[in-house]
Design a protein around this motif. Structure first.
Motif, PDB file in Angstrom:
ATOM      1  N   LEU A 365       0.932  -1.210   0.015  1.00 52.86           N
ATOM      2  CA  LEU A 365       0.111  -0.035  -0.222  1.00 52.86           C
ATOM      3  C   LEU A 365       0.892   1.280  -0.145  1.00 52.86           C
ATOM      4  O   LEU A 365       0.583   2.132  -0.993  1.00 52.86           O
ATOM      5  CB  LEU A 365      -0.958   0.058   1.193  1.00 52.86           C
ATOM      6  CG  LEU A 365      -1.676   1.197   1.314  1.00 52.86           C
ATOM      7  CD1 LEU A 365      -2.881   1.352  -0.068  1.00 52.86           C
ATOM      8  CD2 LEU A 365      -2.812   1.269   2.658  1.00 52.86           C
ATOM      9  N   ALA A 366       1.913   1.144   0.870  1.00 53.81           N
ATOM     10  CA  ALA A 366       2.738   2.449   1.061  1.00 53.81           C
ATOM     11  C   ALA A 366       3.278   2.626  -0.566  1.00 53.81           C
ATOM     12  O   ALA A 366       3.744   3.699  -0.870  1.00 53.81           O
ATOM     13  CB  ALA A 366       3.870   2.112   1.900  1.00 53.81           C
ATOM     14  N   THR A 367       3.757   1.518  -1.398  1.00 52.55           N
ATOM     15  CA  THR A 367       4.444   1.642  -2.307  1.00 52.55           C
ATOM     16  C   THR A 367       3.511   2.157  -3.380  1.00 52.55           C
ATOM     17  O   THR A 367       3.699   3.373  -4.393  1.00 52.55           O
ATOM     18  CB  THR A 367       4.990   0.270  -3.061  1.00 52.55           C
ATOM     19  OG1 THR A 367       5.852  -0.325  -2.186  1.00 52.55           O
ATOM     20  CG2 THR A 367       5.654   0.286  -4.461  1.00 52.55           C
ATOM     21  N   LEU A 368       2.243   1.718  -3.411  1.00 54.14           N
ATOM     22  CA  LEU A 368       1.264   2.416  -4.282  1.00 54.14           C
ATOM     23  C   LEU A 368       1.043   3.709  -4.225  1.00 54.14           C
ATOM     24  O   LEU A 368       1.012   4.740  -5.239  1.00 54.14           O
ATOM     25  CB  LEU A 368      -0.065   1.640  -4.138  1.00 54.14           C
ATOM     26  CG  LEU A 368      -1.254   2.261  -4.952  1.00 54.14           C
ATOM     27  CD1 LEU A 368      -1.104   2.005  -6.412  1.00 54.14           C
ATOM     28  CD2 LEU A 368      -2.596   1.492  -4.764  1.00 54.14           C
ATOM     29  N   LEU A 369       0.900   4.251  -3.185  1.00 59.19           N
ATOM     30  CA  LEU A 369       0.523   5.633  -2.436  1.00 59.19           C
ATOM     31  C   LEU A 369       1.831   6.400  -2.830  1.00 59.19           C
ATOM     32  O   LEU A 369       1.597   7.786  -3.214  1.00 59.19           O
ATOM     33  CB  LEU A 369       0.063   5.676  -1.136  1.00 59.19           C
ATOM     34  CG  LEU A 369      -1.345   5.172  -0.808  1.00 59.19           C
ATOM     35  CD1 LEU A 369      -1.657   5.113   0.763  1.00 59.19           C
ATOM     36  CD2 LEU A 369      -2.366   5.584  -1.456  1.00 59.19           C
ATOM     37  N   GLY A 370       3.125   5.955  -2.390  1.00 61.99           N
ATOM     38  CA  GLY A 370       4.211   6.671  -2.809  1.00 61.99           C
ATOM     39  C   GLY A 370       4.406   6.993  -4.065  1.00 61.99           C
ATOM     40  O   GLY A 370       4.746   8.318  -4.543  1.00 61.99           O
ATOM     41  N   TRP A 371       4.155   6.287  -4.965  1.00 60.29           N
ATOM     42  CA  TRP A 371       4.398   6.346  -6.501  1.00 60.29           C
ATOM     43  C   TRP A 371       3.464   7.195  -7.171  1.00 60.29           C
ATOM     44  O   TRP A 371       3.686   8.128  -7.817  1.00 60.29           O
ATOM     45  CB  TRP A 371       4.571   4.851  -7.272  1.00 60.29           C
ATOM     46  CG  TRP A 371       5.857   4.448  -7.114  1.00 60.29           C
ATOM     47  CD1 TRP A 371       6.148   3.222  -6.539  1.00 60.29           C
ATOM     48  CD2 TRP A 371       7.085   4.813  -7.690  1.00 60.29           C
ATOM     49  NE1 TRP A 371       7.469   2.848  -6.747  1.00 60.29           N
ATOM     50  CE2 TRP A 371       8.261   3.726  -7.548  1.00 60.29           C
ATOM     51  CE3 TRP A 371       7.594   6.053  -8.696  1.00 60.29           C
ATOM     52  CZ2 TRP A 371       9.506   4.052  -7.950  1.00 60.29           C
ATOM     53  CZ3 TRP A 371       8.844   6.203  -9.103  1.00 60.29           C
ATOM     54  CH2 TRP A 371       9.700   4.987  -8.458  1.00 60.29           C
ATOM     55  N   ILE A 372       2.257   7.124  -6.558  1.00 55.56           N
ATOM     56  CA  ILE A 372       1.281   8.112  -7.014  1.00 55.56           C
ATOM     57  C   ILE A 372       1.405   9.584  -6.569  1.00 55.56           C
ATOM     58  O   ILE A 372       1.470  10.646  -7.277  1.00 55.56           O
ATOM     59  CB  ILE A 372      -0.002   7.617  -6.636  1.00 55.56           C
ATOM     60  CG1 ILE A 372      -0.601   6.401  -7.227  1.00 55.56           C
ATOM     61  CG2 ILE A 372      -1.201   8.862  -6.645  1.00 55.56           C
ATOM     62  CD1 ILE A 372      -1.883   5.872  -6.740  1.00 55.56           C
ATOM     63  N   ALA A 373       1.762   9.559  -5.220  1.00 54.76           N
ATOM     64  CA  ALA A 373       2.280  10.909  -4.844  1.00 54.76           C
ATOM     65  C   ALA A 373       3.582  11.548  -5.590  1.00 54.76           C
ATOM     66  O   ALA A 373       3.748  12.760  -5.830  1.00 54.76           O
ATOM     67  CB  ALA A 373       2.872  10.729  -3.374  1.00 54.76           C
ATOM     68  N   TRP A 378      -1.520   6.126 -12.096  1.00 54.55           N
ATOM     69  CA  TRP A 378      -2.204   4.900 -11.010  1.00 54.55           C
ATOM     70  C   TRP A 378      -1.571   3.541 -11.499  1.00 54.55           C
ATOM     71  O   TRP A 378      -1.419   2.709 -10.903  1.00 54.55           O
ATOM     72  CB  TRP A 378      -3.451   5.270 -10.619  1.00 54.55           C
ATOM     73  CG  TRP A 378      -4.420   4.883 -11.766  1.00 54.55           C
ATOM     74  CD1 TRP A 378      -4.827   5.792 -12.622  1.00 54.55           C
ATOM     75  CD2 TRP A 378      -4.986   3.570 -12.158  1.00 54.55           C
ATOM     76  NE1 TRP A 378      -5.840   5.231 -13.387  1.00 54.55           N
ATOM     77  CE2 TRP A 378      -5.750   3.908 -13.152  1.00 54.55           C
ATOM     78  CE3 TRP A 378      -4.787   2.196 -11.505  1.00 54.55           C
ATOM     79  CZ2 TRP A 378      -6.688   2.912 -13.602  1.00 54.55           C
ATOM     80  CZ3 TRP A 378      -5.770   1.356 -12.030  1.00 54.55           C
ATOM     81  CH2 TRP A 378      -6.664   1.555 -13.108  1.00 54.55           C
ATOM     82  N   ALA A 381       1.770   2.684 -10.999  1.00 54.48           N
ATOM     83  CA  ALA A 381       1.890   2.309  -9.514  1.00 54.48           C
ATOM     84  C   ALA A 381       1.580   1.291  -9.013  1.00 54.48           C
ATOM     85  O   ALA A 381       2.019   0.273  -8.236  1.00 54.48           O
ATOM     86  CB  ALA A 381       1.343   3.653  -8.725  1.00 54.48           C
TER      87      ALA A 381
END
Length: 735
Positions: A365-373, A378, A381
């Motif tokens: 989850l942190a990887t997904l949100l981090g790359w989107i940020a 998406w 990501a």
């Protein structure tokens, strides 16, 4: 309209407390155990809920009248677990069905993985610039046609477990597996629809294939080879001969016998009840129940117990307990409590799994949100997050323990040792104290003629022919010593005394010393063999006395020496008489021993040792040992043991040698080292692979390949459990 169930017949009542034992589908790990126990105890009307992880059963108790038994099953259903009243035959069928189901899933996943990999190799066999997009898309759709139904079918064990956990508000190892597989397949379909170069059908199916290998191996090692209740039932007599008021006798089911009834126990019969002898004299073989080797003489006023065998005379017994409340029933109750207590042992793999699931979810989850940020689309990501899920999915973790267990079990089997519980290897490696029973464990199970060398061969032959006419265990020992000759015709048995036959015109006797008038000869033999049973023989003026006892197993001394070299303490807890136990302890150099112990006393002794920090390996073979075998940290029985003792033990061994006891400890210690090595490898693998995946430097296909490679390394390391040269002094002692 739903059909109402009436499960009251399965409820047990005791002192205002109702209870029921349930078989539960889907219990796989310590997390399931905690989820069930906590979930049931939230209901204030439930007094206790105890999960037996080894047998996949739940025992629930509540105050009489405050709860319907159907409500317990409904509560378990809301927690995500299907439960039904425990029936031994259905439980065995359920285990067999589960193994067959996993094997089918494994076969389908393996076949599909090979075909999808073949398609992938065909697509990428040339240069990237030479690949025809139409051909590539066709092969991707063919892969999807194979992968989607395969995953839907072969992934059911993981999908169903994940759904149960989520419904119960929990997370287990199968949740990230399910997420990884579903997202990888979903993203692959999207990528194929958009004519992208990459699809990850092969990675998802390969993931399922390796995980199913681990799940199937784990199922094999957890399966018990016998059902405890079934083995206990084999020791219980189904019927009894009851006296009616008019003095006639009738054979009735044991359930029809009540306290106060009079029953007849014929010679050779297994006693069906606990009670007091009113008339008759006989000898009772109680070795199976108490461990006492010498037959017990009973007369009016003496007590007999269910499960023992009447040897020589007919007895009339006043019933004190039948069915429930007998000594046999008490042993069953003690053993059930002991097994339940031991089932709370947390496996190495379960301990690792508790940390695994939340870490994987948080990282993905942190990887997904981090790359989107950071501004990445998406879709990309999400691919990176899926890669993280796949590269960390627990193939290495899932194989780390079962693979070693299977290889170690094979190594044990080659040494005539059969492993019945997968986690027994872990517990055996932790043992620091070995507690032996004496009768049938340190000694050979059957009594033998010990003074044959000092007797005339012709006398032994004649006595054996007369002994062959009796079923008495001591007489049978004499018969075996002469090669089981044909019995003397027209032999007559005097109850509790011995045999008489007319041979060559004169009377021949075999029996007690007084019956054969052999007191003088018996004194000489008793001086040489003080702890044995004495059987006398007389034919006219010829007289002899036979010393019958149990010999030590041939390598008992070597086994005790090997255990001490391995750093283990040794002691004896036996139900046999003091003199017999002291003699064996002295011969083997074992300083700590206790004799004449009942099953509950053995349990208390083990509890005291455990309270002092000991991890106990119990080695025993009798019915009286069954609760202790179940209670101990780990247990071993010879295959000659009573069925119930074998059922309670984690490991059984073949043959007369005691070498398997020390050999199993050596193999278990090596196996545990390899398990820990495999778990550390899984940790290190993730420490290297996860940052690469998070950085976006790997695709799901690369992640699947890395995952497969880690699984192979773990498997190859597990193979070392079956190899290794004899190196230590202890190993050389038992070889």
């Amino acid at each position: 309209m739903a059909v109402q169930q009436d499960l009251s017949v399965f409820v047990h009542h005791h002192d205002g407390i109702d209870g029921m034992e349930l078989a539960v589908d889907g219990i796989r790990c310590a997390g399931c155990m905690h989820a069930i126990e906590k979930g049931l105890k939230r209901d204030s009307s439930i007094l206790s809920a105890r999960v037996n992880l080894a047998l996949k059963r739940v025992t629930v108790e509540w105050r009489e009248g405050v709860l319907r038994p159907e409500a317990v099953i409904e509560r378990l259903a809301r927690l995500g677990f299907k439960a039904y009243p425990f029936l031994p035959s259905e439980q065995q069928d359920s285990v067999t069905r589960e193994e067959a189901r996993l094997l089918r899933y494994l076969g389908v996943a393996g076949f599909a993985a090979m075909n999808i990999m073949l398609l992938s190799v065909s697509v990428w066999s040339g240069n990237a610039s030479d690949i025809n997009p139409v051909t590539r898309d066709l092969f991707h759709w063919l892969s999807a046609l194979i992968a989607l139904p395969t995953a839907a079918y072969a992934g059911r064990p993981f999908f169903e477990s994940a759904l149960r956990a989520l419904k119960a508000g929990a997370v287990n190892m199968d949740v990230p597996i399910t997420l990884g597989v579903v997202l990888a397949l979903g993203m692959s379909v999207v990528e194929t629809w958009n004519h992208a170069e990459h699809a990850y059908f092969d990675g998802a199916v390969m993931l399922l294939f390796f995980l199913l290998i681990g799940r199937y191996l784990d199922q094999l090692m957890r399966r018990r080879t016998r059902d405890l209740a079934g083995n206990l039932a084999a020791l219980k007599a189904e019927t009894a001969t009851r006296f009616e008021r008019d003095g006639t006798t009738i054979v009735v089911p044991i359930a029809a016998v009540s306290p106060g009834d009079l029953v007849l126990v014929q010679p050779g019969e297994r006693v069906a009840i606990d009670g007091l002898v009113e008339t008759g004299r006989s000898e009772i073989d109680q070795s199976l129940v108490t461990g006492e080797t010498m037959p017990m003489l009973v007369a009016p006023g003496g007590r007999v117990h269910a499960g023992t065998t009447n040897l020589s005379g007919a007895l009339t017994v006043r019933v004190e307990a039948a069915g429930s409340g007998t000594l046999l029933d008490e042993i069953d109750r003690l053993m059930a409590q002991a097994v339940e207590s031991r089932s709370r042992y947390v496996h190495l793999s379960d301990r690792a799994a508790r940390l695994y699931a939340p870490l994987v979810h948080a990282t993905a989850l942190a990887t997904l949100l981090g790359w989107i940020a950071f501004g990445l689309p998406w879709q990309q990501a999400l691919i990176i997050a899926i890669t993280v899920l796949i590269i960390t999915c627990p193939c290495a973790l899932g194989l780390a323990i079962p693979a070693v267990q299977v290889v170690a079990a094979s190594a044990l089997f080659r040494r005539k040792i059969m492993l019945k519980e997968g986690d027994a290897l872990e517990r055996l490696a932790e043992a620091d104290m070995v507690v032996f029973d004496k009768t049938g464990t340190l000694t050979l199970p059957e009594p033998e003629l010990l003074n044959a060398d000092s007797l005339d061969v012709d006398i032994v032959r004649q006595a054996a022919a007369l002994a062959a006419a009796s079923r008495h265990p001591l007489a049978q020992a004499i018969s075996r010593a002469a090669g089981d000759p044909a019995p003397v015709h027209a032999a007559h048995e005097h109850q509790g005394l011995g045999l008489v036959a007319l041979v060559d015109g004169s009377e021949m006797r075999l029996g007690s010393v007084s019956f054969c008038e052999a007191q003088a000869e018996a004194e000489l033999v008793a001086a040489a063999f003080p702890t044995t049973s004495l059987i006398a023989w007389r034919h006219g003026d010829a007289c002899a006395v036979f010393a019958i006892g149990q010999r030590l197993r041939p390598d008992a001394h070597a086994c005790i020496a090997a255990l001490r070299q391995l750093g283990l303490g040794v002691m004896i807890l036996s139900g046999d008489r003091e003199a017999a136990v002291a003699s064996v302890a002295q011969e083997l150099g074992i300083a700590t021993y206790r004799a004449a112990m009942r099953p509950d006393e053995k349990l208390l002794a083990l509890a005291d040792l455990a309270a002092g920090g000991c991890k106990i390996l119990m080695v025993g073979d009798g019915l009286n040992d069954a609760p202790a075998l179940a209670k101990a940290h780990v247990s071993i029985s010879p295959v000659s043991a009573a069925h119930l003792a074998q059922a309670a033990a984690d490991i059984v061994f073949l043959g007369d040698s005691l070498a398997p006891v020390a050999a199993s400890i050596l193999i278990a210690r090596k196996a545990r080292r390899l398990m820990i090595q495999n778990l550390w490898f899984a940790v290190l693998y993730n420490a290297v692979a996860v940052p690469i995946a998070i950085a976006g430097l790997a695709t799901p296909l690369v992640a699947a390949a890395a995952m497969s490679g880690s699984s192979l390394i773990v498997t190859f390391n597990a193979l070392r459990a079956g190899r290794g040269a004899v190196s230590t002094a202890a190993e050389r002692t038992i070889s």
